[in-house]
Design an enzyme around this catalytic site. Sequence first.
Site, PDB file in Angstrom:
ATOM      1  N   CYS A  14      38.198  19.811  34.221  1.00  0.00           N
ATOM      2  CA  CYS A  14      39.810  20.135  34.330  1.00  0.00           C
ATOM      3  C   CYS A  14      40.710  19.234  33.794  1.00  0.00           C
ATOM      4  CB  CYS A  14      39.556  21.286  35.336  1.00  0.00           C
ATOM      5  SG  CYS A  14      39.751  21.362  36.842  1.00  0.00           S
TER       6      CYS A  14
ATOM      7  N   GLU B 189      43.598  20.216  25.160  1.00  0.00           N
ATOM      8  CA  GLU B 189      42.632  20.459  26.456  1.00  0.00           C
ATOM      9  C   GLU B 189      41.437  20.274  25.568  1.00  0.00           C
ATOM     10  OE1 GLU B 189      40.546  23.471  28.526  1.00  0.00           O
ATOM     11  OE2 GLU B 189      40.948  21.352  29.732  1.00  0.00           O
TER      12      GLU B 189
ATOM     13  N   GLU C 134      43.153  30.157  37.521  1.00  0.00           N
ATOM     14  CA  GLU C 134      42.557  28.189  37.788  1.00  0.00           C
ATOM     15  C   GLU C 134      42.359  28.089  36.374  1.00  0.00           C
ATOM     16  OE1 GLU C 134      44.074  26.054  40.325  1.00  0.00           O
ATOM     17  OE2 GLU C 134      43.643  26.772  41.929  1.00  0.00           O
TER      18      GLU C 134
ATOM     19  N   LYS D 208      31.287  36.478  39.981  1.00  0.00           N
ATOM     20  CA  LYS D 208      31.181  36.183  38.121  1.00  0.00           C
ATOM     21  C   LYS D 208      30.377  34.504  37.695  1.00  0.00           C
ATOM     22  CE  LYS D 208      30.736  36.176  34.447  1.00  0.00           C
ATOM     23  NZ  LYS D 208      30.731  35.315  33.259  1.00  0.00           N
TER      24      LYS D 208
END
Length: 509
Positions: free
Chosen positions: A263, A359, A229, A156
């Site tokens: 990331c 973040e 992750e 997906k």
Amino acid sequence: MNKLVNDTVLDRLVKEDADEAVVASALELARSAFTAWKTVPISERSQLLRAVRSQLLNHMDEMVETIAEETGKVITEAIVSEVVVACEVLSYYASHAQDILHTRSVFPGLLIHKRACIRYEPLGVIGVISPWNYPLVLAIGPVATALAAGNSVILKPSEYTPKTGVLIAKLIARAGGPEGLVQVLTGHGPTGEALVRSGVDKIAFTGSVRSGKAVMRAAADHLTPVLLELGGKDPFIVCKDADLDRAARACVWGSFTNCGQTCMATERVYAVKEVYDIFLDKVLALTARLRQGNEPGDDVGAVIHEGQLGIIDSHLADALDKGARVAYGGKHVDVAGRPSIQPTVLLDVDHSMAVMTEETFGPLLPIMKVEDEDEALRLANDSRYGLNASIFAKDPRTIEKLVAGIRSGNVCVNDVMISYGIPALPFGGIGDSGFGRSHGPEGLKEMSHLKSVAEDRFGLGREPSWMPVPSWLSRAVKTGLRLLYRPGRAGLYNSTGQPLYVNGSRVES
Ligand code: NAD
């Protein structure tokens, strides 16, 4: 090419959100593909990975153009950070799967009359849910490891990068992947959630902390194992003996590549006071030379969408409100029709600001002056994330102290982000950055069912501890234990930890 993955069917998928019924029928097909694939020898699975790599190279232009169109990243980034790493990961598992997955004998300890081994078997159907920021490598990596371990896959991709996901499935089909082995279901979050709840045998998820928590909650209903992750807030430490030219170049690349949407991006910098000014001058000079756009030769591309730009703006506004100042950039720009922001260097920052703790996932580079390496380490660890960290120093003792002290899954020394490009290195996080590992032997074992087997060697009629228990047993065991583990003895292991016996015979030391 098989009928389910012909190009027309796949292209239509891009426009549709798969619902529960579609997920259920994909799962049925994936289960039947798994039944055949799990019996395919590892050497043949490796051949498929090599054939996929060839297809990727044959269709490299189509792939990088699709990635650039969907994400707004510059073509060089699509080649260097996506196609190169994808080829490396496919090659690594094609070459190492056999060795990593072979059945291993282990020392049976006190039970020297037994044989013991560990087998790695496929899990079944793996659901891979991937993000938009590296839509090729973050999808094909888990797909390749799942296949190498003998599983079938339902992928997906992100709703922002469906064409890249579909193109991956096309390449696998063109490489000879059997029908149903790798299917793509496009759609938004609810499609991902339907996949998690479908009863797949494992979910390999890459994305935000928020979605990762939702995935884990949904997976709990079926006790479906998850590999998560998630996001990062990676620190970058510049010590007083660092090579400042290299550190500045690394910092600018680490912060602005993919427009900061990585990331493992450099999201916060701690430079010790002795070198802060010189380091800052170098960073500013390099940043001023960056070209932002989507022409060949441009360095920095676009922010993916307005929602992401909103997060970046809010971190910038919060920092400015609390006393930070912009040393470079800070203005909105249009990059090929996408509203974006310039590469931006922020000073006078501290940990009261979101830009140092949350973040950002954008081209903001906050740089903080610190007293010494100890303060840098303390601040680096003042985070709920723990994905990657960069350290620039020369003294081996400083390097060792920082590497050992930093709480993160990956550390780069005198380098930045590069650990992801080494497929033999397991990659993953700690804390809010998730758990489990992709890449390396551990990445393949994540996609495997580990089965422990103990086997009797001599076929004796009974074991001493089986009922009826002999009256002498307790006394004999107590005496034996006291002898075996008397002070100074390592039991059945020698001083280097090797077993004293293998298959019943004493090993010469
Ligand atoms: P996201 O969480 O919004 O989406 C990721 C994927 O999850 C998409 O396919 C999305 O459709 C799906 N999804 C969303 N809600 C879901 C739900 N409830 N159930 C199942 N699936 C769901 O993330 P994004 O914006 O696409 O990607 C950016 C994030 O990914 C950043 O936080 C970044 O740090 C992280 N990321 C982590 C790594 C890593 O390896 N640790 C790599 C790249 C990106």
